[in-house]
Enzyme design. Structure first.
Site, PDB file in Angstrom:
ATOM      1  N   GLY A  12       0.627  -1.273   0.024  1.00  0.00           N
ATOM      2  CA  GLY A  12       0.092  -0.113   0.036  1.00  0.00           C
ATOM      3  C   GLY A  12       0.618   1.402   0.103  1.00  0.00           C
ATOM      4  CB  SER A  13       4.229   2.209  -0.895  1.00  0.00           C
ATOM      5  OG  SER A  13       4.594   1.939  -2.248  1.00  0.00           O
ATOM      6  CG  ASN A  14       2.009   2.934  -5.669  1.00  0.00           C
ATOM      7  OD1 ASN A  14       2.540   4.162  -6.203  1.00  0.00           O
ATOM      8  ND2 ASN A  14       2.797   1.984  -5.613  1.00  0.00           N
ATOM      9  CE  LYS A  65     -11.235 -13.017 -11.509  1.00  0.00           C
ATOM     10  NZ  LYS A  65     -10.211 -12.877 -12.652  1.00  0.00           N
ATOM     11  CG  MET A  88      -0.825  -8.059  -6.735  1.00  0.00           C
ATOM     12  SD  MET A  88       0.056  -7.385  -8.131  1.00  0.00           S
ATOM     13  CE  MET A  88       1.348  -6.841  -7.486  1.00  0.00           C
ATOM     14  NE  ARG A  89      -8.206 -11.370  -5.332  1.00  0.00           N
ATOM     15  CZ  ARG A  89      -8.272 -12.852  -5.380  1.00  0.00           C
ATOM     16  NH1 ARG A  89      -8.644 -13.597  -6.318  1.00  0.00           N
ATOM     17  NH2 ARG A  89      -7.825 -13.290  -4.019  1.00  0.00           N
ATOM     18  CG  ASN A 105      -3.420  -1.871 -13.173  1.00  0.00           C
ATOM     19  OD1 ASN A 105      -3.263  -1.997 -11.866  1.00  0.00           O
ATOM     20  ND2 ASN A 105      -2.451  -2.535 -14.014  1.00  0.00           N
ATOM     21  CG  HIS A 107       2.370  -2.863 -15.298  1.00  0.00           C
ATOM     22  ND1 HIS A 107       2.232  -4.024 -14.582  1.00  0.00           N
ATOM     23  CD2 HIS A 107       3.497  -3.320 -16.041  1.00  0.00           C
ATOM     24  CE1 HIS A 107       3.126  -4.984 -14.978  1.00  0.00           C
ATOM     25  NE2 HIS A 107       3.897  -4.364 -15.828  1.00  0.00           N
TER      26      HIS A 107
HETATM   27  C1  GAR Z   1       3.326  -1.534  -7.499  1.00  0.00           C
HETATM   28  O1  GAR Z   1       4.815  -1.321  -7.655  1.00  0.00           O
HETATM   29  C2  GAR Z   1       2.415  -1.507  -8.596  1.00  0.00           C
HETATM   30  O2  GAR Z   1       2.876  -1.117  -9.800  1.00  0.00           O
HETATM   31  C3  GAR Z   1       2.552  -3.212  -8.728  1.00  0.00           C
HETATM   32  O3  GAR Z   1       2.521  -3.488  -7.313  1.00  0.00           O
HETATM   33  C4  GAR Z   1       3.217  -2.565  -6.443  1.00  0.00           C
HETATM   34  C5  GAR Z   1       2.171  -2.561  -5.517  1.00  0.00           C
HETATM   35  O4  GAR Z   1       2.844  -1.710  -4.395  1.00  0.00           O
HETATM   36  N1  GAR Z   1       1.381  -3.630  -9.636  1.00  0.00           N
HETATM   37  C6  GAR Z   1       1.537  -4.664 -10.513  1.00  0.00           C
HETATM   38  O5  GAR Z   1       2.488  -5.224 -10.590  1.00  0.00           O
HETATM   39  C7  GAR Z   1       0.402  -4.906 -11.066  1.00  0.00           C
HETATM   40  N2  GAR Z   1       0.626  -5.725 -12.459  1.00  0.00           N
HETATM   41  P1  GAR Z   1       2.396  -1.002  -3.097  1.00  0.00           P
HETATM   42  O6  GAR Z   1       1.427  -1.999  -2.531  1.00  0.00           O
HETATM   43  O7  GAR Z   1       3.508  -0.422  -2.182  1.00  0.00           O
HETATM   44  O8  GAR Z   1       1.568   0.111  -3.927  1.00  0.00           O
END
Ligand code: GAR
Length: 189
Positions: A12-14, A65, A88-89, A105, A107
């Site tokens: 969840g840093s984003n 789902k 991640m789904r 999303n 990426h």
């Molecule tokens: C992020 O780097 C995001 O780009 C990636 O998961 C991470 C979540 O980090 N997403 C994917 O790989 C999607 N295919 P966070 O939980 O610290 O935000």
């Protein structure tokens, strides 16, 4: 002001970067909910601290789902935009149909290169000298859909995969809130 829901599965840093970017009441963006598919994920604690309402959905409790997504749709408050930030789904037709052109999303690679769950590692292992971060609209594919924003990250000689991950995450933490802001200010949402 416009409202968003954030979907996240892990650290969840984003999510935190979005919380901080939109903390001021005059930011024009309200985070109305966090949706998480793992009740014990660190992002849930971050949402609790930030006072963001939490919706946890354990997909294993549903027959498929579509049923899990129907439960999410029924619990979600009305929002203008859904932001997948480390969710991640792969979304199915139930969620996609409920929010047409309203789901984006994040990426950690320059799509269409290195889709999937391990974009940072895959790019590093391939030996690319430039990778980066993509924000895109979500469609039925895996990390496909119209690209909204990209930022390049150079892989310097000798960089470890952890070094690269740190650079990628730092770029994500800027690019995702800025892109949400730009979509909303540009009237796209
Ligand atoms: C992020 O780097 C995001 O780009 C990636 O998961 C991470 C979540 O980090 N997403 C994917 O790989 C999607 N295919 P966070 O939980 O610290 O935000």
């Amino acid at each position: 002001s416009k409202s968003i829901a954030v979907f996240a599965s892990g650290t969840g840093s984003n999510f935190q970067a979005l919380v901080e970017a939109f903390a001021q009441p005059d930011s024009g963006v309200v985070i109305k909910a966090l949706v998480c598919d793992h009740a014990l994920a660190p992002v849930v604690g971050k949402a609790a601290l930030a006072g963001v309402p939490i919706i946890t959905v354990d997909y294993r409790e549903f027959v498929d789902k579509a049923a899990a997504e129907a439960a999410i749709v029924s619990q979600l408050p009305e929002v203008d935009l859904i932001v997948l930030a480390g969710y991640m789904r792969i979304l199915g037709p139930t969620l996609l149909a409920a929010y047409p052109q309203r789901i984006i999303n994040l990426h950690p690679a320059l799509l269409p290169s290195f889709p999937g769950r391990t974009g940072i590692e895959d790019a590093w292992r391939y030996g690319v000298q430039i990778t980066g971060v993509t924000v895109h609209f979500v469609d039925a594919g895996i990390d496909s859909g119209q690209i909204i924003a990209q930022e390049a990250v150079r892989v310097e000689p000798g960089m470890s995969v952890d070094d690269l991950a740190r650079r990628i995450h730092a770029v994500e933490h800027q690019l995702l809130p800025a892109t949400v802001q730009r979509l909303i200010q540009g009237g796209k949402i």
